[in-house]
Design a protein around this motif. Structure first.
Motif, PDB file in Angstrom:
ATOM      1  N   VAL A 478      69.858 -20.582  79.685  1.00 33.19           N
ATOM      2  CA  VAL A 478      69.520 -20.902  81.069  1.00 33.19           C
ATOM      3  C   VAL A 478      68.160 -21.576  81.121  1.00 33.19           C
ATOM      4  CG1 VAL A 478      69.158 -19.961  83.366  1.00 33.19           C
ATOM      5  CG2 VAL A 478      70.885 -18.962  81.891  1.00 33.19           C
ATOM      6  N   VAL A 512      66.297 -14.978  91.612  1.00 32.72           N
ATOM      7  CA  VAL A 512      67.370 -14.224  90.958  1.00 32.72           C
ATOM      8  C   VAL A 512      66.843 -12.858  90.538  1.00 32.72           C
ATOM      9  CG1 VAL A 512      68.899 -14.088  88.965  1.00 32.72           C
ATOM     10  CG2 VAL A 512      68.618 -16.251  90.164  1.00 32.72           C
ATOM     11  N   ILE A 515      66.059 -10.747  93.834  1.00 31.72           N
ATOM     12  CA  ILE A 515      67.083 -10.357  94.790  1.00 31.72           C
ATOM     13  C   ILE A 515      68.296  -9.714  94.149  1.00 31.72           C
ATOM     14  CG2 ILE A 515      68.581 -12.390  94.959  1.00 31.72           C
ATOM     15  CD1 ILE A 515      67.838 -12.180  97.994  1.00 31.72           C
ATOM     16  N   ALA A 516      68.564 -10.058  92.907  1.00 33.88           N
ATOM     17  CA  ALA A 516      69.810  -9.583  92.303  1.00 33.88           C
ATOM     18  C   ALA A 516      69.521  -8.804  91.028  1.00 33.88           C
ATOM     19  CB  ALA A 516      70.730 -10.773  92.013  1.00 33.88           C
ATOM     20  N   TYR A 562      71.281  -6.379  98.665  1.00 41.82           N
ATOM     21  CA  TYR A 562      72.118  -6.753  97.530  1.00 41.82           C
ATOM     22  C   TYR A 562      72.685  -5.513  96.859  1.00 41.82           C
ATOM     23  CZ  TYR A 562      73.409  -8.208  92.853  1.00 41.82           C
ATOM     24  OH  TYR A 562      74.086  -8.398  91.692  1.00 41.82           O
ATOM     25  N   ARG A 569      80.931  -2.858  96.899  1.00 45.26           N
ATOM     26  CA  ARG A 569      81.955  -3.594  96.171  1.00 45.26           C
ATOM     27  C   ARG A 569      82.483  -2.764  94.998  1.00 45.26           C
ATOM     28  NH1 ARG A 569      79.642  -8.808  93.553  1.00 45.26           N
ATOM     29  NH2 ARG A 569      80.741  -8.753  91.577  1.00 45.26           N
TER      30      ARG A 569
ATOM     31  N   ASP B  57      76.622 -18.085  81.252  1.00 49.23           N
ATOM     32  CA  ASP B  57      75.197 -17.744  81.296  1.00 49.23           C
ATOM     33  C   ASP B  57      74.536 -18.350  82.523  1.00 49.23           C
ATOM     34  OD1 ASP B  57      75.247 -16.255  79.047  1.00 49.23           O
ATOM     35  OD2 ASP B  57      74.087 -17.620  77.793  1.00 49.23           O
ATOM     36  N   VAL B  58      74.980 -19.557  82.855  1.00 55.31           N
ATOM     37  CA  VAL B  58      74.344 -20.255  83.968  1.00 55.31           C
ATOM     38  C   VAL B  58      74.973 -19.850  85.292  1.00 55.31           C
ATOM     39  CG1 VAL B  58      73.868 -22.497  84.961  1.00 55.31           C
ATOM     40  CG2 VAL B  58      73.751 -22.178  82.492  1.00 55.31           C
ATOM     41  N   PRO B  61      74.298 -15.722  87.094  1.00 59.01           N
ATOM     42  CA  PRO B  61      73.273 -15.360  88.079  1.00 59.01           C
ATOM     43  C   PRO B  61      73.471 -16.076  89.407  1.00 59.01           C
ATOM     44  CG  PRO B  61      72.270 -16.201  86.049  1.00 59.01           C
ATOM     45  CD  PRO B  61      73.747 -16.286  85.875  1.00 59.01           C
ATOM     46  N   GLU B  64      76.034 -14.326  91.298  1.00 59.59           N
ATOM     47  CA  GLU B  64      75.507 -13.045  91.757  1.00 59.59           C
ATOM     48  C   GLU B  64      74.755 -13.203  93.069  1.00 59.59           C
ATOM     49  OE1 GLU B  64      75.680  -9.867  91.534  1.00 59.59           O
ATOM     50  OE2 GLU B  64      77.315 -10.452  90.241  1.00 59.59           O
ATOM     51  N   ILE B  65      74.019 -14.306  93.171  1.00 65.69           N
ATOM     52  CA  ILE B  65      73.200 -14.489  94.369  1.00 65.69           C
ATOM     53  C   ILE B  65      74.022 -15.008  95.524  1.00 65.69           C
ATOM     54  CG2 ILE B  65      71.475 -16.026  95.342  1.00 65.69           C
ATOM     55  CD1 ILE B  65      69.644 -15.048  93.626  1.00 65.69           C
ATOM     56  N   HIS B  68      77.787 -12.700  95.779  1.00 62.18           N
ATOM     57  CA  HIS B  68      77.844 -11.331  95.317  1.00 62.18           C
ATOM     58  C   HIS B  68      78.752 -10.478  96.196  1.00 62.18           C
ATOM     59  CE1 HIS B  68      75.235  -9.571  98.407  1.00 62.18           C
ATOM     60  NE2 HIS B  68      74.577 -10.690  98.352  1.00 62.18           N
ATOM     61  N   GLU B  70      81.603 -11.482  97.023  1.00 60.23           N
ATOM     62  CA  GLU B  70      82.964 -11.890  96.660  1.00 60.23           C
ATOM     63  C   GLU B  70      83.743 -12.382  97.862  1.00 60.23           C
ATOM     64  OE1 GLU B  70      84.520  -8.484  94.504  1.00 60.23           O
ATOM     65  OE2 GLU B  70      84.278  -9.716  92.708  1.00 60.23           O
ATOM     66  N   PHE B 211      70.530 -14.835 101.789  1.00 64.41           N
ATOM     67  CA  PHE B 211      69.664 -13.775 101.293  1.00 64.41           C
ATOM     68  C   PHE B 211      68.219 -13.974 101.739  1.00 64.41           C
ATOM     69  CE2 PHE B 211      70.179 -16.935  97.897  1.00 64.41           C
ATOM     70  CZ  PHE B 211      68.864 -17.331  97.727  1.00 64.41           C
TER      71      PHE B 211
END
Lengths: 669, 669
Positions: A478, A512, A515-516, A562, A569, B57-58, B61, B64-65, B68, B70, B211
Motif C-alpha cells: 500500500v 484509515v 476511523i477503522a 465504526y 454486522r 491489500d489496497v 482498507p 473498510e472505510i 464497512h 456492507e 464518516f
C-alpha cells in the motif's frame, strides 16, 4: 493481545467485586483451565490508577505532544539567573559551543567548509535558475542563511543553502502567479514567499507544532522526491541542449514536446560540453559512492567542471557560437530587500500561500537531514527548536535578497563525509561565498549554462532512492502505491499536483488508522487456551452461540461509530450463521476482548451502552474480557458496569468463553 | 496486552526459526516459568497470514472505510435485472415500502403526522426569524423537503424541517455577509447557501465520505448545542419583551446590553402574554417528560398557545397597544427560486462557504437522530445513503424557496412517541403545511411574535442536555473541558466561534491519538509472571540492566518519530538511573513488547531500524517480544529480523526478560 492463559493482564478486573458476588467467581470449577499460574492467586490485586486530577488529565496529553522530547528538562531545578543563561544558550547555541570550541577541530571544519563551498557555488547558480531567479540569488542564499543557521541551529552536520526540490516548487508556484520571470514583481514575490515561509516555520517551531511534518508519509516523500528529481532533470534539457524557447510546464509530456519540436535550436557545441561533463560528473559521483574515501572527488568535480568548461568557452569564445553562458553577475554581497516585500494587495495572499507550501517542503527535507546525522552521531536535536531556527533564517534571508533555503541532502552528506565537527563549516562556506560575491563573480561570465545543467542533473540523481522504493515495495504494498501516486503526479502533471497527491494519500492513511481500527472474531486454537483471529488461524474453533470479538485500538469519538457498526454486522452475520448452521444454536453471548483498548472517552462509553442495548433487545448477553483499569474506571463512573452487571466482566477471554459455554449447556438442557 | 504467562499470544513468533538455532530455544531451563500451559507445546505453530495480493491489500482498507456497513451486500449474487430493480428500490425507498404499505399502520402515521404538523407550524414561523428570513419561508421549508425525504430517506421516525441550531447558524453567517436582512440579496444568499449545502451533502453521501461527521466529538456537540440553545433563547428576549431595536450579535454580553439599555421599548402586554404562555409551555413540556403517555400535551401545546393568543390579540386588538404580531403572510405554496441562486460573483463564494458549514451541522444533527431511532427500533440505516437523501432534499429545497432543513430533535421525538411507523407521517405533515400555506396563513395575522419566541425558548431547552454533560464530567474530564470550550465559545462570542472551538478541540484530540500513542515501561508484579506498567503498579519490579517497554498502538508514519524519540528518552533515562542507582548495572537489554502493535508500515520499519542502530552504537541489545504475524512478515521482508538476529525475538516479554537476565548474570560473572 488475544485472550489467552489466565494470567493475561486480567488482574485489572474485579474492582470492588465482592468474592462470591456472582455465580461465576474465579474460584469456580473453571479454575483448572483458567488458572495458569500455579503459584499465583487467581484474582490479582487491582491497582486502579490514582486520580491524577483535572490539571494532569488535561496537561498530560498536551505535554506528550508538545514536549515529548523533554526539551525544557535542562531548565528544571535551576536558579533564575542560571535559567536565563541556559535559555540564552538554548536559543543561540553558538554562544554555547563557540567559546569552548576546540581548536583541534578547526582543520576538519575548514576542509569541510571549503568542500561544501566548492559544491555549493555551482549548484547555487543552477538552483536559482530552477526557481526562475537570476543566478546571483543562489549565491546570496548561500551567504546569509548559513550564517544565521550556524548561530541558531543545533545540527553539527547540516549544510544550509538553496535546494533543488524547493527551488523547482517555488519556481512552479511563482510562475503560476507571474508567468514572466523578468517581471520585477516576480523577484519581489519570491522574497515575500520566503518571508512567509520563514514566519510559518518560526511559528510552527515556536508553538511546538513540529509534529505536523510527520503527517507526510515516508513513502510519499520518496515518490515525490524521485518525481521531482526527474522533473528537474528534464528541465535541464533546456540548458544541456542549448534550447532558448522552452515550455514553462514541468510535466514530462510538454517538456519532451518542447525538446523535440525545437530541434533546430539544439546547439552541438553546448551538447558536447554538457554531455561530456555530465558523464564526468556521474562517474565521479559513482567513484565517491563506491570508495567512501574518495568522496572528495565527487565533491569537487562540479567546481572542477565549472573551471575547465569556463576556460574552454572563454578561450575558444564558444559563446559566439551560441553556447549560452551565465554572463554578467552583479558584484557585491546581498542587497537589502525588506522594502521589496509585498505587505498588501493581491501578491500578499499569493506570497503567503506559496510561503506556506514551500515552508513545509523545506522543513520536510531539512529536518529529515538534521535528524539523520544526529542519529548517526548520537546527539540530541530538538526538532521544534530546529524549525524555529529555519524560520528565523528564512525571515532574515527574505530581508537580504535570499530565496527559501533549507538543509541540502547532497551538501550535508559531503559536509558529514568531509569530517565537519561543528556548524563552523557552514560559516566557512558562507565566507567563501562572500569572497565569490565580492571578487570572483566576473569569472563566471563565460561559464556555460550547460555545465550548470549537468551539475544539477548529477545532483538530483541522488534524490531518486531506488533502494528505498524497493524496500517499501517489499515491506508494504500500500505504501508503494502511495509512492507511485506521488511519483506519477509529479512526473506527468506537476510538482504541486504530486505534492497534493502525497498529502491526500497520507491523510487517507491516517484516516484509515483513525476511523477503522482492526477488529477480529476470535476462536480457540485447538489444544491450547489461546484465542486467535479466525481469519488468520482457520483451525481456531468457535463455540456456537458465543461470539468473541477483539477490538484492537483505543476507542474514542472518531472510531466509536465504526466499531459499533462493525459489531452490529458481526452479530447479524453470526445470527445468520447460527440459525442456518448445522448446530442450530442461536447466538446468546457476545464477549468483547478489550485487552488492546488502552483508553476510552465519553463517546466510546455511549457506544458500548448502545451495543449493550442492541444486544439486550435481541436477548443476547454482552460480556467484557480484560478491560484495562483506566477503561474500567470510566465504565464504572458512567454506570455502564451497573447496567451490564459486574459478573459479566471476565478476567480473560478464555474464562468468559468457558463460563458462557457452561451457561449455554445449562440453558439448552 | 502486558507480557505474561507463556501462552500469551506468543505463537506468532518462531517464523522459520529452526529448533535450537539459538542458545535460547524455548526448551531451555526457562521452561518452568515461561511455560504456563501444561498441555500445550511451548512453541505454537505459527500462521503467517497468506499474502492477500496487491489488490486486496489496497482495497481492504478502502472497503473498510467506505463500505464497512456492507450497504451493497444485497446486490451480490443477483441477476442484472434484479440488481437494477434492487438498486432503484435502494435509491428511492418509497418504491419499496409504499406498495406494500400495511393500511393498518395508517392511523398511527396519520396521528403522528398531524401531531408533528401542529408542532411544526408554530416552530417554523419562529425558526425562519432566527435565520433572519420572513416567517413564511419556515413553512415553505416544512413543505417540500419532508416530501423529498419521505421518498428518498430510509429513517422511519425522523421528522424533517427547519431546526433551531441550523437556523441561528445560518442567520449569523448570512448577516456576516449581508447585515440588512431586508436586502433582497439576503434571501437569495440563503437559497444559494442551501443549494451548496445540498450539493456538499449529496457529494459526501455519494462518495461515501459520511464518516467525516464523526470527526466532531460528542462532548463538543453537547457543549455547542447547549451554548446555541442559550444563545437562541437570549435572542428570543427581543420578541418576548417586545423590543424593536435589537443587537445583531449573538454573544451574551451584547444581547443583555441590548435588553437592558432598551427598557423603554419593553411592552407589558407583550411580556404578560409571552411569559404566561412560556410558563404554560414549559409546564406541558415537563408533563410530557414525566408521564410518557401525555407526550401529546406537550406536542399540541404550541399550537394551542398560538390559537389562544391569536384570539386574545385579535379580539382585544392588542396589536394597537404595541404587541408585535406576525402580520400578513403571503398565501400559496412555495414559489420557484432557481433563478434567485447566485452562480457568479462575490456571493457565490460566500454562499458556498456558508453552505459547507451549515451542511455539516445539519448532518450532525440529522444523522444522529436517524441513528438513534434506528438503534431503538433495530432497523439498519445506511448513513451515506441518508446523507445523500439530505443533500438531494436540500438541493430541491433551494430551488423551491426553502432554507436548509434537516431532521429535528424535538419533532422527531414527538413523531416517534406518537407512534409513527413509516415516513408517511412526514408526508402527512407536509400536506398539513400545504393546507396552511394555501388557506390558513391569514389566521396568523394577529399571532403575537412573543408566542413564537416562547415556543422557541420552550423547544430549545431540550437541546441543553445537563444529564449528558454530567455524565461526561463523570466519565472523562478532558471531554468535559472540550464541552465547556465549545459552550463558552458560543455563549460569550458567537455560534461560529463556538463551532470553530469544537472543531479544533476535536481535531486536537484526534491528533493526540494519532501522534502520541501510549507507551509504558513494564515491571514484573511480584510473585506472578505478569508484566505491568510500573507507573500504574508501583510494586512491579524491574531488573536492572533490562528495560522492557510496551508500545500500545499500530506504528505508522504519523507516530513513528514520536515512538522513536520516546524510546530514546526511556533509554537515556534508564542509563542515568542504572549508572546512579545502587545496583550499578549498566543498561544492556531493551525489550520491546509488541503485543498491541497490530500493523506497521514502511516508515515504522525504518524507525525500528533506527532504534536498533542507536542501541547497537551504545552496546545495548534490542529484543522484541510477541510481534504479531503481520508485523513479523514485514520485519522479515525488510531484512530487519536479519539485522536483529532471530534469537532476539521472544515468545513473550516474560521469556525475553528471563533470557536477558540470565545473560546479564553470565556477563557479570
Amino acid at each position: 493481545m488475544a485472550g489467552n492463559g489466565g494470567a493475561s493482564d486480567g488482574s485489572e478486573v474485579g474492582v470492588d467485586q465482592p468474592a462470591g458476588a456472582s455465580p461465576w467467581t474465579y474460584n469456580s470449577p473453571t479454575k483448572p483451565e483458567a488458572g495458569t499460574q500455579e503459584t499465583t492467586p487467581l484474582v490479582h490485586k487491582v491497582n486502579i490508577p490514582p486520580n491524577n486530577g483535572l490539571v494532569h488529565d488535561v496537561t498530560g496529553p498536551i505535554k506528550e505532544i508538545f514536549f515529548h522530547d523533554e526539551s525544557l528538562r535542562q531548565f528544571q531545578n535551576q536558579t533564575a539567573g542560571k535559567r536565563a543563561f541556559l535559555l540564552l544558550k538554548y536559543a543561540v547555541p553558538i554562544l554555547d559551543w563557540l567559546p569552548r570550541y576546540n581548536p583541534r577541530l578547526f582543520p576538519s571544519d575548514l576542509v569541510a567548509g571549503l568542500t561544501i563551498a566548492s559544491l555549493a557555488v555551482p549548484q547555487d547558480l543552477g538552483y536559482a535558475k530552477l526557481a526562475g531567479l537570476p543566478s546571483v540569488y543562489g549565491l546570496y542564499s548561500s551567504f546569509v542563511p548559513p550564517l544565521i543557521y550556524a548561530a541558531l541551529g543545533s545540527s553539527r552536520h547540516i549544510a544550509i543553502g538553496p535546494v533543488a526540490v524547493v527551488s523547482i516548487l517555488l519556481g512552479t508556484l511563482l510562475k503560476n502567479e507571474i508567468p514572466d520571470t523578468n517581471d520585477p514583481n516576480y523577484l519581489r514575490l519570491a522574497f515575500t514567499a520566503n518571508f512567509f515561509a520563514g514566519v510559518v516555520q518560526a511559528a510552527v517551531g515556536f508553538i511546538r507544532l513540529g509534529f505536523v511534518i510527520y503527517f507526510l508519509s515516508h513513502a510519499t516523500i520518496v515518490g515525490f522526491m524521485a518525481g521531482a528529481a526527474i522533473t528537474i532533470g528534464l528541465q535541464q534539457l533546456k540548458g544541456l541542449l542549448g534550447i532558448t524557447t522552452f515550455t514553462t510546464k514541468t510535466g514530462i509530456v510538454p517538456v519532451l514536446r518542447s525538446v523535440f519540436t525545437e530541434t533546430k535550436q539544439w546547439n552541438w557545441q553546448t551538447i558536447v560540453i554538457g554531455v561530456c561533463f555530465l558523464i564526468f560528473l556521474l562517474i565521479t559521483k559513482q567513484i565517491g559512492k563506491r570508495w567512501k574515501k574518495l568522496f572528495w572527488v565527487s565533491a569537487i568535480a562540479p567546481l572542477f567542471s565549472v573551471i575547465v568548461s569556463t576556460v574552454i568557452v572563454s578561450q575558444a569564445r564558444l559563446d559566439k557560437d551560441g553556447v549560452a553562458t551565465v554572463g554578467h553577475i552583479h558584484k557585491g554581497i546581498n542587497p537589502r530587500s525588506a522594502h521589496q516585500l509585498f505587505f498588501s494587495g493581491h501578491y500578499l495572499a499569493a506570497g503567503a500561500k506559496i510561503g506556506i507550501v514551500t515552508a513545509f517542503i523545506a522543513l520536510t527535507e531539512g529536518i529529515a537531514i538534521g535528524r539523520t546525522f544526529a542519529t548517526l552521531k548520537d546527539y540530541r536535536l530538538d526538532g521544534n527548536k530546529e524549525i524555529l531556527s529555519f524560520g528565523l533564517m528564512n525571515i532574515i534571508g527574505s530581508l537580504t535578497s535570499c530565496y527559501t533555503t533549507t538543509g541540502s541532502f547532497s551538501r550535508s552528506a559531503v559536509n558529514f563525509a568531509s569530517g565537519a565537527e561543528t556548524a563552523l563549516s557552514n560559516i566557512i562556506m558562507s565566507l567563501v561565498v562572500m569572497v565569490v560575491l565580492l571578487a570572483l563573480t566576473p569569472l563566471f561570465k563565460y561559464t556555460p549554462n550547460c555545465i550548470l545543467s549537468a551539475i544539477i542533473i548529477a545532483a538530483v540523481t541522488g534524490l531518486i532512492d531506488v533502494k528505498a522504493a524497493y524496500h517499501i515495495w517489499k515491506v508494504d504494498k500500500v505504501d508503494f502505491l502511495a509512492l507511485l501516486g506521488a511519483f506519477f503526479g509529479v512526473f506527468f502533471v506537476s510538482v504541486e499536483i504530486g505534492l497534493l497527491i502525497a498529502v491526500c494519500i497520507s491523510a487517507l492513511k491516517i484516516i484509515v488508522h483513525v476511523i477503522a481500527p482492526h477488529t477480529a472474531v476470535l476462536g480457540k486454537i485447538p489444544g491450547t487456551n489461546i484465542y486467535r483471529n479466525v481469519l488468520q488461524y482457520p483451525d481456531a474453533t468457535r463455540i456456537p452461540g458465543i461470539l468473541l470479538v477483539r477490538i484492537d485500538a483505543a476507542i474514542y469519538f472518531a472510531n466509536t461509530n465504526y466499531i459499533v457498526e462493525r459489531l452490529k454486522r458481526y452479530v447479524s452475520r453470526e445470527k445468520e450463521y447460527s440459525s442456518t448452521g448445522p448446530n442450530g444454536v442461536p447466538l446468546q453471548y457476545v464477549i468483547l476482548e478489550l485487552s488492546p483498548v488502552m483508553s476510552i472517552d465519553s463517546t466510546a462509553v455511549g457506544g458500548l451502552e448502545d451495543i449493550l442495548g442492541i444486544l439486550k433487545r435481541q436477548n443476547i448477553q454482552l460480556a467484557l474480557a480484560n478491560p484495562g483499569s483506566e477503561v474500567l474506571k470510566r465504565l464504572k463512573n458512567s454506570g455502564f458496569i451497573e447496567h451490564l452487571g459486574q459478573e459479566w466482566i471476565f478476567l480473560t477471554a478464555g474464562e468468559g468463553t468457558q463460563v458462557c459455554s457452561q451457561l449455554l449447556g445449562k440453558n439448552s438442557n
